[in-house]
Write an enzyme that holds these catalytic residues in place. Sequence first.
Site, PDB file in Angstrom:
ATOM      1  N   ASP A 172       1.421   4.523   7.978  1.00 62.54           N
ATOM      2  CA  ASP A 172       0.677   4.300   6.749  1.00 62.54           C
ATOM      3  C   ASP A 172       1.614   4.544   5.652  1.00 62.54           C
ATOM      4  OD1 ASP A 172      -1.744   4.598   4.814  1.00 62.54           O
ATOM      5  OD2 ASP A 172      -1.491   6.884   5.163  1.00 62.54           O
TER       6      ASP A 172
ATOM      7  N   ASP B  97       1.098   6.201   1.748  1.00 61.98           N
ATOM      8  CA  ASP B  97       0.826   7.293   0.885  1.00 61.98           C
ATOM      9  C   ASP B  97       0.624   8.701   1.739  1.00 61.98           C
ATOM     10  OD1 ASP B  97       1.114   5.735  -1.331  1.00 61.98           O
ATOM     11  OD2 ASP B  97      -1.144   5.342  -1.530  1.00 61.98           O
TER      12      ASP B  97
ATOM     13  N   THR C  19      -1.298  -0.299   4.610  1.00 62.26           N
ATOM     14  CA  THR C  19      -1.673   0.775   3.446  1.00 62.26           C
ATOM     15  C   THR C  19      -3.154   0.226   2.766  1.00 62.26           C
ATOM     16  OG1 THR C  19      -1.198   1.833   1.641  1.00 62.26           O
ATOM     17  CG2 THR C  19       0.005   0.010   1.834  1.00 62.26           C
TER      18      THR C  19
ATOM     19  N   SER D  12      -6.809   0.519  -2.572  1.00 64.99           N
ATOM     20  CA  SER D  12      -8.170   0.251  -3.353  1.00 64.99           C
ATOM     21  C   SER D  12      -8.127   0.518  -4.781  1.00 64.99           C
ATOM     22  CB  SER D  12      -9.395   1.171  -2.723  1.00 64.99           C
ATOM     23  OG  SER D  12      -9.080   2.443  -3.037  1.00 64.99           O
TER      24      SER D  12
ATOM     25  N   CYS E 156     -10.224  -5.643   6.610  1.00 64.72           N
ATOM     26  CA  CYS E 156      -8.813  -5.154   6.443  1.00 64.72           C
ATOM     27  C   CYS E 156      -8.799  -3.611   6.137  1.00 64.72           C
ATOM     28  CB  CYS E 156      -7.789  -5.940   5.468  1.00 64.72           C
ATOM     29  SG  CYS E 156      -8.497  -6.139   3.895  1.00 64.72           S
TER      30      CYS E 156
ATOM     31  N   ASP F 173      -1.841   9.871   8.273  1.00 65.33           N
ATOM     32  CA  ASP F 173      -2.167  11.485   7.769  1.00 65.33           C
ATOM     33  C   ASP F 173      -3.769  11.316   7.633  1.00 65.33           C
ATOM     34  OD1 ASP F 173      -2.212   9.711   5.497  1.00 65.33           O
ATOM     35  OD2 ASP F 173      -2.012  11.491   4.262  1.00 65.33           O
TER      36      ASP F 173
ATOM     37  N   ARG G 126      -8.794   7.835   9.056  1.00 65.06           N
ATOM     38  CA  ARG G 126      -9.259   6.355   9.168  1.00 65.06           C
ATOM     39  C   ARG G 126      -7.888   5.700   9.668  1.00 65.06           C
ATOM     40  NH1 ARG G 126     -10.275   5.960   2.806  1.00 65.06           N
ATOM     41  NH2 ARG G 126      -8.129   6.391   2.022  1.00 65.06           N
TER      42      ARG G 126
END
Length: 186
Positions: free
Chosen positions: A12, A14, A55, A58, A104, A131, A134
């Site tokens: 991931d 962030d 990643t 959104s 996605c 982290d 999800r």
Amino acid sequence: MGNPNRKLIVLDRDGVINVDSDAYIKTPDEWIALPGSLEAIARLNHAGYRVAVATNQSGIGRGLFDMATLNAMHLKMHRAAAAVGARIDAVFFCPHTSEDHCECRKPKPGMLKMIAERFEIDPAHTPSVGDSLRDLQAAAALGFPTHLVRTGKGEKTLAAGNLPPGTKVHDDLRAFALDFLSEEHE
């Protein structure tokens, strides 16, 4: 399925590679690598692993930043990685919001499915590091071994529980790389 000899690690972004923010990372200036994260990627590369990033972004769907800005953030990430001898082979991202009901956006596994197909890997032999719950749910849905780092939202995720069975917990990406590579050599 995939070739178990194709060595890949899915990360991931962030909260794993860079500092996270509840207000989103919206500019290249806000993209700041976590201490030791890029060096950890270099260590994995030197051990023969390719690295793909998955990643949710959104902020694009929310209109907080555009594709050019996301590309500039990733250019900064690639340059910072290269400066310490690290290479990120691909960045997969979901630009959608939860209201879009796409396949996605994590926790749905669509992005990880695309990575598995593109790199022709066997998810069962491909660790996925995140982290947030999800991240782990998306990976577990396809059989990727799941790894939680305590950076970013990791402490909250750990405290909330309900991690996929078998999830291993690491202080940060550097600790993951050290733990993972030492297990590989056992």
